[in-house]
Design a protein around this motif. Sequence first.
Motif, PDB file in Angstrom:
ATOM      1  N   SER A 109       0.853  -1.180   0.000  1.00  0.00           N
ATOM      2  CA  SER A 109       0.000   0.000   0.000  1.00  0.00           C
ATOM      3  C   SER A 109       0.891   1.232   0.000  1.00  0.00           C
ATOM      4  N   LEU A 110       0.547   2.205  -0.811  1.00  0.00           N
ATOM      5  CA  LEU A 110       1.405   3.375  -0.950  1.00  0.00           C
ATOM      6  C   LEU A 110       0.558   4.590  -1.291  1.00  0.00           C
ATOM      7  N   VAL A 111       0.688   5.642  -0.499  1.00  0.00           N
ATOM      8  CA  VAL A 111       0.008   6.904  -0.798  1.00  0.00           C
ATOM      9  C   VAL A 111       0.969   7.765  -1.606  1.00  0.00           C
ATOM     10  N   PHE A 112       0.561   8.119  -2.802  1.00  0.00           N
ATOM     11  CA  PHE A 112       1.399   8.962  -3.662  1.00  0.00           C
ATOM     12  C   PHE A 112       1.209  10.446  -3.328  1.00  0.00           C
ATOM     13  N   ILE A 113      -0.033  10.854  -3.240  1.00  0.00           N
ATOM     14  CA  ILE A 113      -0.363  12.237  -2.921  1.00  0.00           C
ATOM     15  C   ILE A 113      -1.466  12.232  -1.868  1.00  0.00           C
ATOM     16  N   GLU A 114      -1.237  12.897  -0.767  1.00  0.00           N
ATOM     17  CA  GLU A 114      -2.232  12.959   0.300  1.00  0.00           C
ATOM     18  C   GLU A 114      -2.677  14.400   0.504  1.00  0.00           C
ATOM     19  N   LYS A 115      -3.961  14.611   0.292  1.00  0.00           N
ATOM     20  CA  LYS A 115      -4.557  15.951   0.407  1.00  0.00           C
ATOM     21  C   LYS A 115      -3.753  16.974  -0.396  1.00  0.00           C
ATOM     22  N   GLY A 116      -3.384  16.545  -1.600  1.00  0.00           N
ATOM     23  CA  GLY A 116      -2.690  17.433  -2.519  1.00  0.00           C
ATOM     24  C   GLY A 116      -1.190  17.497  -2.358  1.00  0.00           C
ATOM     25  N   VAL A 117      -0.629  16.882  -1.297  1.00  0.00           N
ATOM     26  CA  VAL A 117       0.808  16.959  -1.008  1.00  0.00           C
ATOM     27  C   VAL A 117       1.500  15.690  -1.506  1.00  0.00           C
ATOM     28  N   LEU A 118       2.546  15.852  -2.284  1.00  0.00           N
ATOM     29  CA  LEU A 118       3.289  14.728  -2.849  1.00  0.00           C
ATOM     30  C   LEU A 118       4.053  13.984  -1.761  1.00  0.00           C
ATOM     31  N   GLN A 119       3.825  12.656  -1.671  1.00  0.00           N
ATOM     32  CA  GLN A 119       4.439  11.832  -0.628  1.00  0.00           C
ATOM     33  C   GLN A 119       5.451  10.830  -1.174  1.00  0.00           C
ATOM     34  N   ASN A 120       5.142  10.206  -2.317  1.00  0.00           N
ATOM     35  CA  ASN A 120       5.982   9.116  -2.835  1.00  0.00           C
ATOM     36  C   ASN A 120       5.918   9.044  -4.352  1.00  0.00           C
ATOM     37  N   TYR A 121       7.000   8.494  -4.936  1.00  0.00           N
ATOM     38  CA  TYR A 121       7.009   8.058  -6.324  1.00  0.00           C
ATOM     39  C   TYR A 121       6.947   6.531  -6.324  1.00  0.00           C
ATOM     40  N   TYR A 122       6.667   5.932  -7.474  1.00  0.00           N
ATOM     41  CA  TYR A 122       6.710   4.466  -7.556  1.00  0.00           C
ATOM     42  C   TYR A 122       7.931   4.032  -8.367  1.00  0.00           C
ATOM     43  N   CYS A 123       8.554   2.919  -7.913  1.00  0.00           N
ATOM     44  CA  CYS A 123       9.858   2.518  -8.459  1.00  0.00           C
ATOM     45  C   CYS A 123       9.968   1.005  -8.617  1.00  0.00           C
ATOM     46  N   ASP A 124      10.805   0.582  -9.551  1.00  0.00           N
ATOM     47  CA  ASP A 124      11.263  -0.795  -9.592  1.00  0.00           C
ATOM     48  C   ASP A 124      12.565  -0.869  -8.790  1.00  0.00           C
ATOM     49  N   ARG A 125      13.242  -2.010  -8.819  1.00  0.00           N
ATOM     50  CA  ARG A 125      14.440  -2.166  -7.990  1.00  0.00           C
ATOM     51  C   ARG A 125      15.583  -1.251  -8.459  1.00  0.00           C
ATOM     52  N   THR A 126      15.796  -1.189  -9.761  1.00  0.00           N
ATOM     53  CA  THR A 126      16.891  -0.363 -10.277  1.00  0.00           C
ATOM     54  C   THR A 126      16.641   1.116 -10.033  1.00  0.00           C
ATOM     55  N   THR A 127      15.435   1.583 -10.348  1.00  0.00           N
ATOM     56  CA  THR A 127      15.097   2.994 -10.167  1.00  0.00           C
ATOM     57  C   THR A 127      15.114   3.372  -8.690  1.00  0.00           C
ATOM     58  N   GLY A 128      14.554   2.493  -7.837  1.00  0.00           N
ATOM     59  CA  GLY A 128      14.539   2.778  -6.402  1.00  0.00           C
ATOM     60  C   GLY A 128      15.942   2.897  -5.826  1.00  0.00           C
ATOM     61  N   LYS A 129      16.850   2.050  -6.314  1.00  0.00           N
ATOM     62  CA  LYS A 129      18.236   2.110  -5.853  1.00  0.00           C
ATOM     63  C   LYS A 129      18.881   3.431  -6.264  1.00  0.00           C
ATOM     64  N   GLN A 130      18.603   3.876  -7.495  1.00  0.00           N
ATOM     65  CA  GLN A 130      19.184   5.130  -7.973  1.00  0.00           C
ATOM     66  C   GLN A 130      18.610   6.342  -7.244  1.00  0.00           C
ATOM     67  N   LEU A 131      17.339   6.244  -6.860  1.00  0.00           N
ATOM     68  CA  LEU A 131      16.724   7.347  -6.118  1.00  0.00           C
ATOM     69  C   LEU A 131      17.087   7.321  -4.640  1.00  0.00           C
ATOM     70  N   GLY A 132      17.596   6.178  -4.193  1.00  0.00           N
ATOM     71  CA  GLY A 132      18.037   6.076  -2.805  1.00  0.00           C
ATOM     72  C   GLY A 132      16.964   5.677  -1.823  1.00  0.00           C
ATOM     73  N   ASN A 133      15.779   5.272  -2.323  1.00  0.00           N
ATOM     74  CA  ASN A 133      14.717   4.883  -1.384  1.00  0.00           C
ATOM     75  C   ASN A 133      14.236   3.452  -1.583  1.00  0.00           C
ATOM     76  N   GLY A 134      14.863   2.688  -2.484  1.00  0.00           N
ATOM     77  CA  GLY A 134      14.513   1.282  -2.681  1.00  0.00           C
ATOM     78  C   GLY A 134      13.247   1.100  -3.510  1.00  0.00           C
ATOM     79  N   THR A 135      12.961  -0.137  -3.878  1.00  0.00           N
ATOM     80  CA  THR A 135      11.792  -0.432  -4.690  1.00  0.00           C
ATOM     81  C   THR A 135      10.506  -0.259  -3.883  1.00  0.00           C
TER      82      THR A 135
END
Length: 436
Positions: A290-316
């Motif tokens: 479960s993942l909230v991307f935007i809560e009440k208009g405020v950006l909380q998270n992006y969605y990632c695969d393993r490679t992208t998450g590693k490059q962004l520093g927050n994991g998949t």
Amino acid sequence: MGSENLSQDTLAEQLLELAIKSGAEAAEVYQSRSLSRPIFFEANRLKQLETSQSEGTALRLWRKGRPGLTVAYGSVEPGAMVERALALSELNQPESVELVSNFKPSYPDLGEAVAVEVLVDWGKEAIALIRDNYPDVLCNSDWECDVETTRLVNTQGLDCYYSDTTLSCYMSAEWVRGDDFLSVADGQTQRNYLDPEKLAYQILQRLVWAKENVPPPNGRVPVLFTSKAADMLWGTAQAALNGKRVLEVASPWAECLDKQVIASSLTLYQDPQAGPYSCPFDDEGTPTESLVFIEKGVLQNYYCDRTTGKQLGNGTTGNGFRPGLGSYPTPGLFNFLIKPGSASLKNLIQKMDDGLIVDQMLGGGGGISGDFSINIELGYRVQKGQVIGRVKDTMVAGNVYTALKQVELGSDADWNGSCYTPSLIVEGLSITGRNN
């Protein structure tokens, strides 16, 4: 054709063993089997029943860090697949190997199949309800039960699988009135059951609205996107939340974590157990979450695969999916939900003094830029809170990001593809049309 059948197949193990013996340091096998039994109605009558089966296997391996991917359909010769994958690896640059390890979960199968006879009865019921009110209308529809089994195995000890059964239907009602041709369409995708009465009612409501042809509004007026049209807006939001687009700085939300990006009435999220597009693990074997991307208009998270998450520093985030069997995993969504509001569709319409309802469109949305200009295939004029008729030869243009800053949500959320969205009213769009 349950998941237990695919899990007892030894092809995946043979491919992994051969890959390692041939010099690969890591490998994974992705298998997919599907069984579909669609039925078709044409011009109000049952036309045909079909059964279709498909089976595909994808082998991905790494030798000297170089990836190779090959796909086969139907019966597979393991040695030939491994040779092709190794040959292709010679053409690629080395990369880090991203595989889930030491994880062997047991997932329950999702959904239940229904008999073909039930699908036929549902189709007849929906057509009868429409023709009882509009005997001159011609109805075409298809009703389908689809069972898809997925298995993912790799050399790090992963072995996960499940079977997914979904029911779907699509129906169109064609009404010829002299030189005027009207086509109203709608559909459903569900688990365990379909609701022919609800489907028929939605089409009947549109036929009532379309009895008269009226001039469209011009200029900037409020625009109501029904739940089956609103995903045009959400396609842009989904692209902007893609971790890969963030890394490329192609997303306008790339530097906006914890900032207000859209209206405070909007909450956008995913839920692995919600609706017919629920999914226990992604195509890399990572459990979905479960993942909230935007809560009440405020950006909380992006969605990632393993490679992208590693490059962004927050994991998949468990969002590594293959666009096709022969593709590498990339950030993707399995479902996308917008928290609905409290106003019914009728209430939303009553709030519009002069506006436009968009129900069916020709062409796609604006992509990640947000800019769009679309032709309305089926739309309606609203005046003083009442639908007064159908508009023709009308276009809507604007920017999705701007439109989502001022939104009023309905309570009528429904699945449109893998997007669960209510109807909504947006401001700031430009309407152009030919007055009749």
